[in-house]
Enzyme design. Structure first.
Site, PDB file in Angstrom:
ATOM      1  N   ARG A  17      -1.506  52.272  93.714  1.00  0.00           N
ATOM      2  CA  ARG A  17      -2.650  52.115  92.809  1.00  0.00           C
ATOM      3  C   ARG A  17      -3.386  53.419  92.492  1.00  0.00           C
ATOM      4  O   ARG A  17      -4.244  53.446  91.613  1.00  0.00           O
ATOM      5  CB  ARG A  17      -3.628  51.084  93.397  1.00  0.00           C
ATOM      6  CG  ARG A  17      -3.160  49.648  93.170  1.00  0.00           C
ATOM      7  CD  ARG A  17      -4.158  48.656  93.701  1.00  0.00           C
ATOM      8  NE  ARG A  17      -4.082  48.537  95.147  1.00  0.00           N
ATOM      9  CZ  ARG A  17      -5.063  48.056  95.917  1.00  0.00           C
ATOM     10  NH1 ARG A  17      -6.203  47.682  95.371  1.00  0.00           N
ATOM     11  NH2 ARG A  17      -4.920  47.980  97.220  1.00  0.00           N
ATOM     12  N   SER A 113      -5.806  54.412 110.096  1.00  0.00           N
ATOM     13  CA  SER A 113      -5.084  54.575 108.833  1.00  0.00           C
ATOM     14  C   SER A 113      -5.499  55.879 108.169  1.00  0.00           C
ATOM     15  O   SER A 113      -6.683  56.219 108.147  1.00  0.00           O
ATOM     16  CB  SER A 113      -5.408  53.421 107.880  1.00  0.00           C
ATOM     17  OG  SER A 113      -4.804  52.254 108.341  1.00  0.00           O
ATOM     18  N   ASN A 395     -30.060 101.760  89.052  1.00  0.00           N
ATOM     19  CA  ASN A 395     -30.309 100.838  87.951  1.00  0.00           C
ATOM     20  C   ASN A 395     -29.109 100.899  87.010  1.00  0.00           C
ATOM     21  O   ASN A 395     -28.781 101.945  86.470  1.00  0.00           O
ATOM     22  CB  ASN A 395     -31.605 101.225  87.227  1.00  0.00           C
ATOM     23  CG  ASN A 395     -32.066 100.077  86.343  1.00  0.00           C
ATOM     24  OD1 ASN A 395     -31.262  99.477  85.629  1.00  0.00           O
ATOM     25  ND2 ASN A 395     -33.348  99.780  86.404  1.00  0.00           N
ATOM     26  N   TYR A 405      -9.409  99.220  86.453  1.00  0.00           N
ATOM     27  CA  TYR A 405      -7.983  98.859  86.444  1.00  0.00           C
ATOM     28  C   TYR A 405      -7.288  99.654  85.360  1.00  0.00           C
ATOM     29  O   TYR A 405      -7.676  99.607  84.195  1.00  0.00           O
ATOM     30  CB  TYR A 405      -7.904  97.348  86.166  1.00  0.00           C
ATOM     31  CG  TYR A 405      -6.519  96.768  86.229  1.00  0.00           C
ATOM     32  CD1 TYR A 405      -5.708  96.976  87.352  1.00  0.00           C
ATOM     33  CD2 TYR A 405      -6.023  95.983  85.195  1.00  0.00           C
ATOM     34  CE1 TYR A 405      -4.446  96.416  87.420  1.00  0.00           C
ATOM     35  CE2 TYR A 405      -4.760  95.413  85.254  1.00  0.00           C
ATOM     36  CZ  TYR A 405      -3.968  95.635  86.372  1.00  0.00           C
ATOM     37  OH  TYR A 405      -2.727  95.086  86.437  1.00  0.00           O
TER      38      TYR A 405
HETATM   39  C1  UD1 Z   1      -3.727  45.948 106.854  1.00  0.00           C
HETATM   40  C2  UD1 Z   1      -3.814  44.838 107.899  1.00  0.00           C
HETATM   41  C3  UD1 Z   1      -4.918  43.867 107.511  1.00  0.00           C
HETATM   42  C4  UD1 Z   1      -6.228  44.597 107.373  1.00  0.00           C
HETATM   43  C5  UD1 Z   1      -6.092  45.749 106.380  1.00  0.00           C
HETATM   44  C6  UD1 Z   1      -7.331  46.596 106.416  1.00  0.00           C
HETATM   45  C7  UD1 Z   1      -1.539  44.556 108.670  1.00  0.00           C
HETATM   46  C8  UD1 Z   1      -0.313  43.710 108.603  1.00  0.00           C
HETATM   47  N1  UD1 Z   1      -2.568  44.162 107.933  1.00  0.00           N
HETATM   48  O1  UD1 Z   1      -3.354  45.326 105.648  1.00  0.00           O
HETATM   49  O2  UD1 Z   1      -5.033  42.855 108.497  1.00  0.00           O
HETATM   50  O3  UD1 Z   1      -7.241  43.712 106.962  1.00  0.00           O
HETATM   51  O4  UD1 Z   1      -4.990  46.603 106.752  1.00  0.00           O
HETATM   52  O5  UD1 Z   1      -7.287  47.564 105.419  1.00  0.00           O
HETATM   53  O6  UD1 Z   1      -1.563  45.519 109.388  1.00  0.00           O
HETATM   54  N2  UD1 Z   1       1.567  51.807 106.402  1.00  0.00           N
HETATM   55  C9  UD1 Z   1       2.613  52.525 106.921  1.00  0.00           C
HETATM   56  N3  UD1 Z   1       3.858  51.958 106.945  1.00  0.00           N
HETATM   57  C10 UD1 Z   1       4.107  50.721 106.471  1.00  0.00           C
HETATM   58  C11 UD1 Z   1       3.022  49.999 105.939  1.00  0.00           C
HETATM   59  C12 UD1 Z   1       1.768  50.551 105.924  1.00  0.00           C
HETATM   60  O7  UD1 Z   1       2.431  53.661 107.371  1.00  0.00           O
HETATM   61  O8  UD1 Z   1       5.267  50.285 106.541  1.00  0.00           O
HETATM   62  C13 UD1 Z   1       0.237  52.412 106.399  1.00  0.00           C
HETATM   63  C14 UD1 Z   1      -0.343  52.559 105.006  1.00  0.00           C
HETATM   64  O9  UD1 Z   1      -0.013  53.834 104.466  1.00  0.00           O
HETATM   65  C15 UD1 Z   1      -1.823  52.439 105.277  1.00  0.00           C
HETATM   66  C16 UD1 Z   1      -1.903  51.498 106.479  1.00  0.00           C
HETATM   67  O10 UD1 Z   1      -0.633  51.547 107.086  1.00  0.00           O
HETATM   68  O11 UD1 Z   1      -2.377  53.689 105.649  1.00  0.00           O
HETATM   69  C17 UD1 Z   1      -2.257  50.062 106.089  1.00  0.00           C
HETATM   70  O12 UD1 Z   1      -1.234  49.553 105.262  1.00  0.00           O
HETATM   71  P1  UD1 Z   1      -1.529  48.558 104.087  1.00  0.00           P
HETATM   72  O13 UD1 Z   1      -0.250  48.230 103.413  1.00  0.00           O
HETATM   73  O14 UD1 Z   1      -2.632  49.068 103.245  1.00  0.00           O
HETATM   74  O15 UD1 Z   1      -2.009  47.272 104.913  1.00  0.00           O
HETATM   75  P2  UD1 Z   1      -2.815  46.067 104.320  1.00  0.00           P
HETATM   76  O16 UD1 Z   1      -1.893  45.131 103.668  1.00  0.00           O
HETATM   77  O17 UD1 Z   1      -3.972  46.574 103.560  1.00  0.00           O
END
Ligand code: UD1
Ligand code: MG
Length: 476
Positions: A17, A113, A395, A405
Site C-alpha cells: 500500500r 515490527s 567589511n 574555482y
Molecule cells: C499482525 C497480527 C495481528 C495484529 C497486527 C497488528 C499476525 C498473524 N497477526 O497482523 O494479530 O493485530 O499484526 O498490526 O501476526 N512480516 C514478515 N513476514 C511475513 C509476514 C509479515 O516479516 O511473512 C512482517 C511484516 O513486514 C510486518 C509484520 O510482520 O512488519 C506484520 O505483518 P502484517 O502482514 O502487517 O500482519 P497483520 O496482518 O497486520
C-alpha cells in the site's frame, strides 16, 4: 539476574500500500528510516541482540541497517544487530521461525515490527516485566474501530478474564469481530517455550499463513500464563501501511519532540509548525518561529532566536545569535559554526565549513562556504565567500565574490583584518588582501594587495565631451 532480552524485528513484508519501490521499513519518519526507530528502541532496552528478519528488498534493508548500526549509538549501548532472510514470506510465525537458530533458550524474545516506529522503551520494558521470563505477554489496546486487527479473545466478558486466543480479523466470527481489544503485533515470550510452540504452527486459516498469534492457544493448552498488557496510547502501536498513515505518525512524532522542547523551556511560536529530523539541542531562552526545519545534529545556544521559515542542518549556533527568516544553513559533514551574537539573514545561505566568529553579520542573499570569518566581519548584501579566510572587522561589499574555482582546482582567498572590500569586486584566488587595505568598488583583483592602501583594478573613468548619441535615419 534478569532474563536476557533478544529482540526480533519483522521486516520482510512488502508494504504494497505504500505504492513505492522503496522497502516499507526504509520510508522516513523524523528524517530516519522507520526501522531505525525500532532499532533505537531496542538499544534502549539493553537487549543483547536484535535480529532483523528481511525479505522484500532485503539487500537494501540490510545495508541501511548497517549504516544505522555504524552511526554512533546515541544511548551508549552496544546492540548486536543480525539479519536473517525469510524467503518466501509465509506469515509472522514463519518469520520468527527463521530467527530461532539465533535465539538462545535462556532468553526472552521480544517480537517487534519494523513498521511500528513510535513504541516507547518504557512500554516495552513494562511488557517484559509482565513476561518475567515465564509468561507470554501481549501488548494490547482497545480500538474504536478494530477492523483488520487480531482480536484478544478472553474466557469471559470481564476485562480481567483470562486470555484464550488471538483471532485474526479474517478468521473471526461476527461475535469475535465485535471485540475491541486488539493485539498490537508486539509480544514478549520466553524463548524456550516459543521454540516448541512455533514447531506446532500450521497454516490452516483464511490467509494460509503461519500465524505467530496462534502460539497463544498453545500457551493456554500448555497451562502457561498469558498476560495482556493493555495501553491506551494508540500511536505507540500504530503501523505504517500507507503514505497517509506515514504522514499521520510524522505529526505525532513531531508533536512529541515539540512538547519535549517546550518542557525544557524552548519557546515555539507554534508546536504544530516545527519539524525536527534529527537531534536539536537547545540552551536557555531559545525562541523558534513558525515553519522551521532542523535536520541532522543542530545545537542552539542560550538566547538564540530563529526566525520563521529557516532550514538548519548540522550546525552549532552559539549564544545570542539571531537567525533571521528564510535562512538556509546546511553543514553536511563539515558542519557550520555560528559565533556568539552573530546576525544571519534574512535569506542567507551557510554551507559546509562556514565558520563564523562572534558578532559576524551575514545579510540577505549572501552565500558562505568553507570559509572562516573572524569576530565582527560583515558581508551584508548579495555576496559570495568560498574558501576564504576573513579577518576581524572586515567589511565585504555588496555583490563581491571570491573567484575560488579555476575550472579544475579550488584556491583560497585571504582577507586580512580591517580590510574594506567595495561593491562588485572579484577576488581571483589564490590571493591575499593585505591588512587594513581597501579595494575599490568594481575591481577585479588578480594579484596580492599591500596592506593599508587603496587598490583599484578597473578601467579609468573617462568623460567624452563631444560624443553624439546615434540617431535614427529617416525612412526613404
Ligand atoms: C499482525 C497480527 C495481528 C495484529 C497486527 C497488528 C499476525 C498473524 N497477526 O497482523 O494479530 O493485530 O499484526 O498490526 O501476526 N512480516 C514478515 N513476514 C511475513 C509476514 C509479515 O516479516 O511473512 C512482517 C511484516 O513486514 C510486518 C509484520 O510482520 O512488519 C506484520 O505483518 P502484517 O502482514 O502487517 O500482519 P497483520 O496482518 O497486520
Ligand atoms: Mg499489517
Amino acid at each position: 539476574m534478569a532474563t536476557p532480552i533478544d529482540v526480533v524485528i519483522m521486516a520482510a513484508g512488502k508494504g504494497t500500500r505504500m505504492k513505492s519501490t522503496r522497502p516499507k521499513v526504509l520510508h522516513r519518519l523524523g528524517g530516519r528510516a522507520l526501522l531505525a526507530h525500532v532499532i533505537d528502541c531496542a538499544a534502549r532496552l539493553s537487549a543483547r541482540q536484535a535480529v532483523v528478519i528481511t525479505g522484500h528488498g532485503a539487500m537494501e534493508v540490510e545495508a541501511a541497517c548497517a549504516r544505522v548500526a555504524d552511526a554512533k549509538d546515541p544511548f551508549g549501548h552496544d546492540l548486536g544487530l543480525k539479519f536473517v532472510r525469510q524467503e518466501p514470506q509465509l506469515g509472522t510465525g514463519h518469520a520468527v521461525q527463521q530467527a530461532l537458530p539465533l535465539l538462545a533458550d535462556d532468553g526472552v524474545t521480544l517480537v517487534l515490527s519494523g513498521d511500528v516506529p513510535l513504541t516507547q522503551a518504557a512500554t516495552l520494558q513494562a511488557l517484559l516485566d509482565q513476561s518475567d521470563g515465564q509468561r507470554l505477554a501481549l501488548l494490547t489496546l482497545k480500538m474504536a474501530d478494530p477492523t483488520g486487527y487480531g482480536r484478544i479473545v478472553r474466557a469471559g466478558d470481564q476485562a480481567s478474564a483470562q486470555v484464550r486466543a488471538i483471532v485474526e480479523h479474517k478468521d473471526a466470527s461476527e461475535a469475535q469481530r465485535a471485540i475491541h481489544e486488539i493485539y498490537s503485533g508486539i509480544m514478549a515470550v520466553p524463548t524456550r517455550l516459543l521454540r516448541g510452540w512455533l514447531a506446532r504452527l500450521d497454516n490452516k486459516n483464511a490467509q494460509n499463513e503461519y500465524y505467530l498469534t496462534d502460539i497463544v492457544k498453545f500457551a493456554v493448552a500448555d497451562g502457561v500464563a498469558v498476560v495482556a498488557h493493555q495501553i491506551t496510547d494508540a500511536a505507540q502501536v500504530a503501523g505504517v501501511n500507507s503514505p497517509v498513515q506515514l504522514a499521520e505518525l510524522e505529526r505525532v512524532y513531531q508533536l512529541r519532540q515539540a512538547t519535549a522542547l517546550m518542557e525544557q523551556g524552548v519557546r515555539l511560536a507554534d508546536p504544530a509548525r516545527l519539524d525536527v529530523r534529527g537531534t536539536l539541542a537547545c540552551g536557555q531562552d531559545v525562541e523558534i518561529d513558525v515553519n522551521c526545519v532542523f535536520e541532522g545534529r543542530v545545537s542552539l545556544g542560550d538566547r538564540v532566536h530563529v526566525g520563521a521559515n529557516c532550514v538548519i542542518a548540522n550546525a552549532t549556533i552559539a549564544a545570542g545569535a539571531v537567525i533571521h527568516p528564510f535562512t538556509h544553513i546546511d553543514g553536511e559533514k563539515l558542519g557550520v559554526q555560528v559565533g556568539e551574537g552573530a546576525l544571519i539573514g534574512p535569506f542567507a545561505r551557510l554551507r559546509p565549513g562556514a565558520n563564523l566568529g562572534a558578532e559576524v553579520h551575514i545579510g540577505n542573499f549572501v552565500e558562505v562556504k568553507n570559509s572562516t570569518l573572524a569576530r565582527g566581519a560583515k558581508a551584508n548584501h548579495l555576496a559570495y565567500l568560498g574558501d576564504a579566510t576573513v579577518g576581524e572587522r572586515v567589511n565585504y561589499g555588496a555583490g563581491s565574490i571570491t573567484a575560488n574555482y579555476d575550472g579544475a582546482n579550488k584556491h583560497r582567498t585571504v582577507i586580512e583584518a580591517d580590510v574594506h572590500i567595495g561593491s562588485n569586486c572579484v577576488l581571483v584566488a589564490p590571493i591575499t588582501i593585505g591588512q587594513g587595505g581597501t579595494v575599490g568598488g568594481g575591481s577585479t583583483i588578480t594579484r596580492d594587495t599591500p596592506p593599508g592602501v587603496l587598490t583599484v583594478a578597473r578601467a579609468k573613468q573617462v568623460s567624452i565631451a563631444n560624443w553624439k548619441r546615434p540617431v535614427k535615419q529617416p525612412k526613404g
